[in-house]
Scaffold this active site. Structure first.
Site, short mmCIF file in Angstrom:
data_model
loop_
_atom_site.label_atom_id
_atom_site.label_comp_id
_atom_site.label_asym_id
_atom_site.label_seq_id
_atom_site.Cartn_x
_atom_site.Cartn_y
_atom_site.Cartn_z
N TYR A 33 11.47 -16.11 22.86
CA TYR A 33 12.66 -15.31 23.15
C TYR A 33 12.74 -15.04 24.66
O TYR A 33 12.14 -14.14 25.19
CB TYR A 33 12.67 -13.98 22.38
N HIS A 93 5.58 -19.68 14.45
CA HIS A 93 7.04 -19.55 14.41
C HIS A 93 7.70 -20.65 13.57
O HIS A 93 8.64 -20.40 12.83
CB HIS A 93 7.56 -19.60 15.85
N SER A 111 17.32 -12.12 10.44
CA SER A 111 18.79 -12.06 10.35
C SER A 111 19.24 -11.43 9.04
O SER A 111 20.05 -12.00 8.29
CB SER A 111 19.42 -13.45 10.54
N PRO A 112 18.73 -10.22 8.73
CA PRO A 112 19.08 -9.60 7.45
C PRO A 112 20.53 -9.19 7.34
O PRO A 112 21.03 -8.93 6.25
CB PRO A 112 18.16 -8.36 7.41
N LEU A 113 21.22 -9.15 8.50
CA LEU A 113 22.65 -8.81 8.48
C LEU A 113 23.51 -10.06 8.64
O LEU A 113 24.69 -9.97 8.99
CB LEU A 113 22.95 -7.81 9.61
N GLY A 114 22.90 -11.23 8.40
CA GLY A 114 23.67 -12.48 8.53
C GLY A 114 24.22 -12.64 9.93
O GLY A 114 25.39 -12.96 10.11
N GLY A 158 25.08 -10.50 11.88
CA GLY A 158 26.17 -9.55 12.09
C GLY A 158 27.33 -9.72 11.12
O GLY A 158 28.10 -8.79 10.88
N PHE A 159 27.46 -10.89 10.50
CA PHE A 159 28.62 -11.18 9.66
C PHE A 159 28.74 -10.21 8.48
O PHE A 159 29.83 -9.75 8.12
CB PHE A 159 28.56 -12.62 9.14
N1 LIG Z 1 11.54 -16.14 12.61
C1 LIG Z 1 12.66 -16.66 13.04
O1 LIG Z 1 12.81 -17.87 13.10
C2 LIG Z 1 13.77 -15.75 13.49
C3 LIG Z 1 15.06 -16.26 13.70
C4 LIG Z 1 16.05 -15.37 14.09
C5 LIG Z 1 15.77 -14.03 14.27
N2 LIG Z 1 14.51 -13.57 14.07
C6 LIG Z 1 14.17 -12.13 14.22
O2 LIG Z 1 15.03 -11.39 13.35
C7 LIG Z 1 15.67 -10.35 14.09
C8 LIG Z 1 17.03 -10.03 13.48
O3 LIG Z 1 17.85 -11.19 13.44
P1 LIG Z 1 19.24 -11.33 14.23
O4 LIG Z 1 19.29 -10.33 15.32
O5 LIG Z 1 19.43 -12.76 14.55
O6 LIG Z 1 20.32 -11.02 13.11
P2 LIG Z 1 20.82 -9.73 12.31
O7 LIG Z 1 19.83 -8.65 12.42
O8 LIG Z 1 21.22 -10.23 10.98
O9 LIG Z 1 22.15 -9.35 13.08
C9 LIG Z 1 22.21 -9.02 14.44
C10 LIG Z 1 23.67 -8.91 14.83
O10 LIG Z 1 24.28 -7.87 14.08
C11 LIG Z 1 24.82 -6.88 14.96
N3 LIG Z 1 24.53 -5.58 14.30
C12 LIG Z 1 23.34 -4.99 14.08
N4 LIG Z 1 23.47 -3.85 13.39
C13 LIG Z 1 24.79 -3.69 13.16
C14 LIG Z 1 25.57 -2.71 12.51
N5 LIG Z 1 25.01 -1.64 11.91
N6 LIG Z 1 26.92 -2.86 12.48
C15 LIG Z 1 27.50 -3.94 13.05
N7 LIG Z 1 26.82 -4.91 13.69
C16 LIG Z 1 25.47 -4.79 13.75
C17 LIG Z 1 24.10 -7.09 16.28
O11 LIG Z 1 24.93 -6.74 17.37
P3 LIG Z 1 24.49 -5.64 18.48
O12 LIG Z 1 23.15 -6.09 18.99
O13 LIG Z 1 25.56 -5.74 19.48
O14 LIG Z 1 24.43 -4.35 17.74
C18 LIG Z 1 23.88 -8.60 16.28
O15 LIG Z 1 25.05 -9.27 16.71
C19 LIG Z 1 15.70 -10.88 15.52
O16 LIG Z 1 15.83 -9.84 16.45
C20 LIG Z 1 14.38 -11.60 15.62
O17 LIG Z 1 13.36 -10.68 15.96
C21 LIG Z 1 13.51 -14.41 13.68
#
Ligand SMILES: NC(=O)c1ccc[n+]([C@@H]2O[C@H](COP(=O)([O-])OP(=O)(O)OC[C@H]3O[C@@H](n4cnc5c(N)ncnc54)[C@H](OP(=O)(O)O)[C@@H]3O)[C@@H](O)[C@H]2O)c1
Length: 325
Positions: free
Chosen positions: A55, A124, A203-206, A208-209
């Protein structure tokens, strides 16, 4: 904040994904503000923070290291190795989980994180050139040397978990998992349950979607990886709206938000699941923490399953997960 167990490792029921603070979601915000956000998360009860060597590369581990320096004893830090990064240009050159490379990567991560030991050390991505037994064996040695405490794997199958677990207990598996990415339900979650391995949905929130806050006509800025994700094309987002609408309806019934329902649904699947939503905003961090208090009844869960099964998700997660790490 409630606690959960990943194997023998106790963490807050929801963690904080730190990746977006440095990469993949457009121009990174001010580093000082993100350091404050991490510290505020600890005050709000979060003890589990997710980062990775890749990252940035490196910037996110540096940020997390600086943030936790005064509060090291209060937090569990998870980081990941497995890529080959040109140390000069910081370009990603592919995968590398050869034992000597893991050792080098871990030494460098320890320095950037300013810690003596990494609490949870994930591979990873599976390296097709290196048997997972050798990877688990190397991490086992690092654990014996005190450089790490627990072994994790990311984006793996049930079979890979079993092979690694035979060499050294796997504490957590981190795969993509959410209402629109349910592949892990087939063999990974059953393997985790059987072996006592924790599960950390990324990416538990897809991306952000699922929060309902991404507009269909939204244009993603430069540096936002969703620009190239098929699921975030105009067409796919329009086709996938029924999922957003469903979450909105359930949220209304529970006087919660869609993001909270998406997270509460994950928490309700298994007691060993700890989602790590990513956010750069305090209000959203508080909102996401609020998901722990949202209780979905068995009837709610059946209804969600029933409704979701009628909504075919358009766009493969595939190209997404190869790019997004
Ligand atoms: N192991 C792997 O291969 C892998 C791959 C991807 C990610 N990850 C890890 O998983 C973590 C989470 O995944 P992710 O960040 O990709 O996806 P996510 O948690 O599904 O979604 C993040 C997105 O949602 C938005 N968001 C968060 N909370 C919100 C809410 N309450 N209302 C509206 N929008 C919201 C964030 O925007 P804002 O930031 O602007 O709030 C960002 O755009 C990463 O930080 C990383 O540590 C691991």
């Amino acid at each position: 904040m409630q606690k959960r167990k990943l194997g023998d490792l106790e963490v807050s029921a929801i963690g904080l994904g730190c990746m977006g603070m440095s990469v993949n979601y457009g121009t990174p915000p001010d580093k000082g503000e993100m350091i404050n956000l991490v510290r505020t998360a600890v005050e709000l009860g979060i003890t589990f923070f997710d980062t990775a060597e890749i990252y940035g590369p490196f910037a996110n581990e540096e940020l997390v290291g600086e943030a936790i320096a005064p509060i090291r004893e209060k937090v569990v830090i998870a980081t990941k190795f497995g890529f080959d990064v040109d140390p000069r240009t910081r370009e990603r050159r592919g995968l590398n989980s050869r034992p000597e490379h893991i050792r080098q990567a871990v030494n460098d991560s320890l320095k950037r994180l300013k810690v003596d030991t990494i609490d949870l050390l994930y591979q990873h991505r599976v390296d097709p050139e290196v048997p997972v037994e050798d990877v688990a064996g190397t991490v086992k040695e690092l654990i014996e040397e005190g450089k790490a405490r627990y072994l994790g794997l990311s984006e793996v199958s049930g079979q890979t978990i079993r092979r690694a677990h035979a060499v050294h207990p796997v504490t957590a598996v981190q795969n993509e998992y959410s209402l629109w990415a349910r592949e892990s339900e087939d063999d990974v979650l059953p393997a985790c349950e059987e072996l006592g391995v924790g599960f950390v949905p990324w990416s538990p929130l897809g991306q952000g979607f699922l929060t309902g806050k991404v507009r269909i006509d939204q244009t993603f800025e430069k540096g936002d990886i969703r620009r190239i994700f098929p699921r975030f094309s105009l067409e796919a987002m329009a086709a996938n709206q029924p999922l957003v609408e469903l979450l909105g309806q359930i949220a209304e019934q529970h006087q919660a938000t869609s993001a909270q329902i998406a997270l509460a649904w994950l928490l309700a699947q298994k007691p060993f699941i700890v989602p790590i939503p990513g956010t750069r905003k305090l209000g959203r961090l508080q909102e996401n923490i609020g998901a722990v208090a949202v209780e979905l009844t068995p009837a709610d869960l059946r209804e969600i399953d029933n409704q979701v099964s009628k909504i075919p998700v358009q766009g493969p997660r595939g190209s997404g997960h190869e790019q997004l790490v």
